[in-house]
Design an enzyme around this catalytic site. Structure first.
Site, PDB file in Angstrom:
ATOM      1  N   PHE A 114       0.845  -1.193   0.000  1.00  0.00           N
ATOM      2  CA  PHE A 114       0.000   0.000   0.000  1.00  0.00           C
ATOM      3  C   PHE A 114       0.876   1.237   0.000  1.00  0.00           C
ATOM      4  CE2 PHE A 114      -4.588   0.680   0.423  1.00  0.00           C
ATOM      5  CZ  PHE A 114      -5.038  -0.588   0.101  1.00  0.00           C
ATOM      6  N   GLN A 229      -8.289  14.338   3.108  1.00  0.00           N
ATOM      7  CA  GLN A 229      -7.562  13.508   2.140  1.00  0.00           C
ATOM      8  C   GLN A 229      -8.346  13.286   0.849  1.00  0.00           C
ATOM      9  OE1 GLN A 229      -6.760   9.026   2.816  1.00  0.00           O
ATOM     10  NE2 GLN A 229      -4.760   9.985   2.695  1.00  0.00           N
ATOM     11  N   HIS A 231      -8.344  10.849  -2.334  1.00  0.00           N
ATOM     12  CA  HIS A 231      -7.809   9.566  -2.784  1.00  0.00           C
ATOM     13  C   HIS A 231      -7.627   9.656  -4.295  1.00  0.00           C
ATOM     14  CE1 HIS A 231      -7.498   5.313  -3.619  1.00  0.00           C
ATOM     15  NE2 HIS A 231      -7.542   5.019  -2.336  1.00  0.00           N
ATOM     16  N   LEU A 241     -14.913   4.574  -4.898  1.00  0.00           N
ATOM     17  CA  LEU A 241     -13.503   4.250  -4.754  1.00  0.00           C
ATOM     18  C   LEU A 241     -13.050   3.039  -5.566  1.00  0.00           C
ATOM     19  CD1 LEU A 241     -11.125   5.302  -3.010  1.00  0.00           C
ATOM     20  CD2 LEU A 241     -11.493   3.298  -1.592  1.00  0.00           C
ATOM     21  N   GLU A 244      -6.760   1.526  -3.298  1.00  0.00           N
ATOM     22  CA  GLU A 244      -5.319   1.557  -3.545  1.00  0.00           C
ATOM     23  C   GLU A 244      -4.776   0.136  -3.742  1.00  0.00           C
ATOM     24  OE1 GLU A 244      -3.554   4.681  -1.210  1.00  0.00           O
ATOM     25  OE2 GLU A 244      -1.891   3.350  -0.764  1.00  0.00           O
ATOM     26  N   ARG A 275      -0.962   9.109  -0.741  1.00  0.00           N
ATOM     27  CA  ARG A 275      -2.109   9.582  -1.528  1.00  0.00           C
ATOM     28  C   ARG A 275      -2.053  11.058  -1.859  1.00  0.00           C
ATOM     29  NH1 ARG A 275      -6.566   6.113   1.840  1.00  0.00           N
ATOM     30  NH2 ARG A 275      -5.936   4.170   0.849  1.00  0.00           N
ATOM     31  N   HIS A 341     -11.948  11.699   0.409  1.00  0.00           N
ATOM     32  CA  HIS A 341     -11.982  10.340   0.922  1.00  0.00           C
ATOM     33  C   HIS A 341     -11.947  10.245   2.431  1.00  0.00           C
ATOM     34  CE1 HIS A 341     -11.349   6.066   0.869  1.00  0.00           C
ATOM     35  NE2 HIS A 341     -10.169   6.148   1.459  1.00  0.00           N
ATOM     36  N   ARG A 383      -3.154  10.619   5.827  1.00  0.00           N
ATOM     37  CA  ARG A 383      -3.233   9.246   6.327  1.00  0.00           C
ATOM     38  C   ARG A 383      -2.674   8.269   5.300  1.00  0.00           C
ATOM     39  NH1 ARG A 383      -6.877   4.910   5.539  1.00  0.00           N
ATOM     40  NH2 ARG A 383      -8.459   6.070   4.398  1.00  0.00           N
TER      41      ARG A 383
END
Ligand code: FAD
Length: 570
Positions: A114, A229, A231, A241, A244, A275, A341, A383
């Site tokens: 990730f 955030q 994404h 979404l 990731e 991100r 996100h 994050r």
């Protein structure tokens, strides 16, 4: 009604707290959606823990470093240390509670790469990790139905908080429209994130920041709200979404010229940079005309992974592409764009999830918060993927334990139920009986567009000032909205209007916080202040609502224990 503890929110944080308490004290859970429909269930990619199944040299210490660097040095390092140290046992515990994780060839919990994590650390259940975790916890909670009451489809209206003590909540039964009060010795808010303020978002309709605003209205500060955030891979136009995990499994990002543009921005990590960096790179390609056919999107290409891998590890993503865009990612690349996100900011809490009301950490008695609506702060300004399910689980459990201890010696405080109900009734009746004509839908649409394009991936003073002006104007118009449905039963129009009021209220906090923070850090990027400024800004924002409604900022230092800030290169 009276319960020892009332938990608002039935996602991972709320449920993991509840199962620490159920069977020991009388617990109520209030949730506006049926528990298993909480947004936690939409999480796809995984939950981070250095269990070191795939890469044997992984350690909590590496996890800690990656998280701190990912946070752009706004994360509190003591809190991060707790989270990463408790991560491996948390994942094992969730497995024992019934979460069906995917397996590697030797039968151990499988792990995948990730963004921003230096090791393959994400434990996953195909691309339905949140679903599997949430159902496991919900099943566990059902074992305790004798002393766990679930108020499902009840809408939190306000927190009862007087003289520094939380005493319960006021809520609306969505089915009947009745207003009810729960008195409690301790209140836990686990109400999730607030992505719905943005036009393009991956968040569920329920993610409207209701808990955050209920706390704010009682004079509790909100921390780091400007850090939102985006994404990088939301399905174009709808924002849903594409986890990731798709890049973790080897997916490429391509611009309109067919180039893997991440080469220019993060040559060593490429698509697996954090991100904030990938979203900005993508938006830069789009802004400079290198979107696909010059449009507002780029591609994620998964075709080279092959049919078998996609069907085994990314089945939900494939289905979402087919259902929402009519595109099968086995055959064609998917059009994607940055999508709002995750809310890094929220209600400030200490390590036991007790809400703190000032810079020196003074706790609010009987008031706790955990999960996405809280700010501990483990994510700082950005994050890392898979750290949020982890946070919700770890700090949900810690909240449950701390509350158990707290309620042993706490008393029920006085609550004037009739007055609370009458006040809430009056404000709902005022809303329902208004003869004005403003349209909630128009206000919402305008707010979402403004937040997305004036307070989104790239910000500057001019755009933020325009955003503030619009938010204030919309808030004034909101006072005159008209609700056509005057009924009591399942009045979703009324509920959406209440949610819109919340979106407007915290959006002002986000915009003003973003205007004040004259630097770029993590997800907060100011094109007019493109550098991180550790001298001035390595500090947390605390936004207070004064009695006259005006907003005031205070700041508190970031807690640095082990890692001094360094330049963030990937
Ligand atoms: C599409 C998507 C995919 C994600 N994938 C991942 C991932 O792979 N890994 C990862 O770590 N993180 C992921 N995240 C983030 C992560 O899922 C969330 O941060 C986390 O699940 C939040 O859990 P929570 O318990 O705090 O809140 P939620 O699960 O959002 O639950 C909030 C609860 O609050 C209740 N509530 C809210 N307002 C009210 C009100 N007014 N009255 C009554 N009840 C109320 C709701 O009913 C709900 O039960 C993802 C997020 C999204 C949107």
């Amino acid at each position: 009604m009276t319960h020892d503890v009332v938990i608002v929110g039935a996602g991972l944080a709320g449920l993991n707290a509840a199962i620490q308490l159920a069977g020991k004290v009388d617990v109520a859970i209030v949730t506006k959606v049926y528990p298993s429909r909480s947004h936690s269930g939409a999480a796809q990619g995984g939950v981070a823990a250095a269990v070191a199944n795939l890469e044997s040299d992984d350690t909590p210490e590496l996890h800690m470093y990656d998280t701190i660097k990912g946070s752009d040095y706004l994360g509190d390092q003591d809190a991060i240390e707790i989270m990463v140290n408790e991560a491996p046992e948390t994942v094992i515990e969730m497995e024992r509670l019934g979460c069906v994780f995917s397996r590697d060839e030797e039968g151990r919990i499988a792990q995948r790469a990730f963004g921003g994590h230096s090791r393959k650390r994400s434990c996953y259940a195909a691309d339905r990790t949140g679903h599997s975790l949430l159902h496991a916890l919900f099943e566990q909670s059902m074992k305790h139905d004798a002393n766990l009451t679930v108020y499902s489809e009840y809408f939190l209206l306000s927190l009862i908080y007087k003289e520094g003590v939380a005493r319960g909540v006021v809520m609306m039964n969505i089915l009947t429209g009745d207003i009810e009060v729960i008195r409690a010795k301790a209140v836990l808010f686990a109400t999730g994130g607030y992505g719905r303020a943005f036009e393009i978002t991956s968040n569920a309709f329920a993610n409207t920041g209701d808990g955050i605003v209920a706390a704010y209205r009682q004079g509790i500060p909100l921390q780091d709200m400007e850090c939102v955030q985006f994404h990088p891979t939301g399905l174009y136009g709808v924002g849903i979404l594409v986890s990731e995990a798709a890049r973790g499994e080897g997916g490429y990002l391509l611009n309109g010229k067919g180039e893997r543009f991440m080469e220019k921005y993060a040559p060593s990590k490429m698509e697996l940079a954090p991100r904030d960096i990938v979203s900005r790179s993508e938006q830069t390609e789009i802004n400079e005309g290198r979107g696909i056919n010059g449009e507002n999107y780029v591609h994620i290409d998964l075709r080279h992974l092959g049919r078998e891998t996609i069907l085994e590890r990314l089945p939900q993503i494939r289905q979402l592409g087919i259902d929402f865009l009519g595109i099968d990612c086995i055959e064609e690349p998917l059009p994607i764009q940055p999508t709002a996100h995750y809310s890094m900011g929220g209600i400030p809490v200490n390590h036991d999830c007790q809400v703190v009301v000032d810079q020196s950490g003074t706790p609010a008695r009987g008031f706790f918060s955990a999960g996405e609506c809280a700010c501990v702060s483990v994510h700082g300004a950005n994050r890392l993927g898979t750290n949020s399910l982890l946070e919700a689980l770890v700090f949900g459990k810690r909240a449950g334990k701390a509350i158990l201890k707290y309620v042993q010696s706490a008393e029920f405080e006085d609550v004037n139920e009739n007055e609370e109900i009458a006040n809430a009734r009056k404000s709902l009746d005022d809303l329902l009986s208004s003869a004005s004509t403003e349209s909630a839908n128009e206000i919402r649409t305008s707010l979402k567009e403004t937040m997305m394009w004036k307070c989104g991936v790239f910000r500057d003073k001019e755009k933020l000032e325009q955003a503030l002006e619009t938010v204030l104007e919309l808030s004034a118009r909101y006072k005159n909205i008209r609700i056509a449905d005057k009924g009591k039963v399942f009045n979703t129009e009324l509920q959406e209007a209440l949610e819109l009021g919340n979106l407007l209220e915290f959006s002002e906090v986000i915009v003003r916080g973003a205007l004040a923070r004259e630097e770029s850090r993590g997800a907060h990027f100011r094109t007019d202040f493109p550098k991180r400024d550790d001298e001035q800004w390595m500090k947390h924002t605390l936004a207070y609502k004064g009695p006259d409604g005006s907003l005031q900022f205070k700041y508190k230092p970031v807690i640095i224990t082990r890692y001094q800030p360094e330049e963030r290169k990937y």
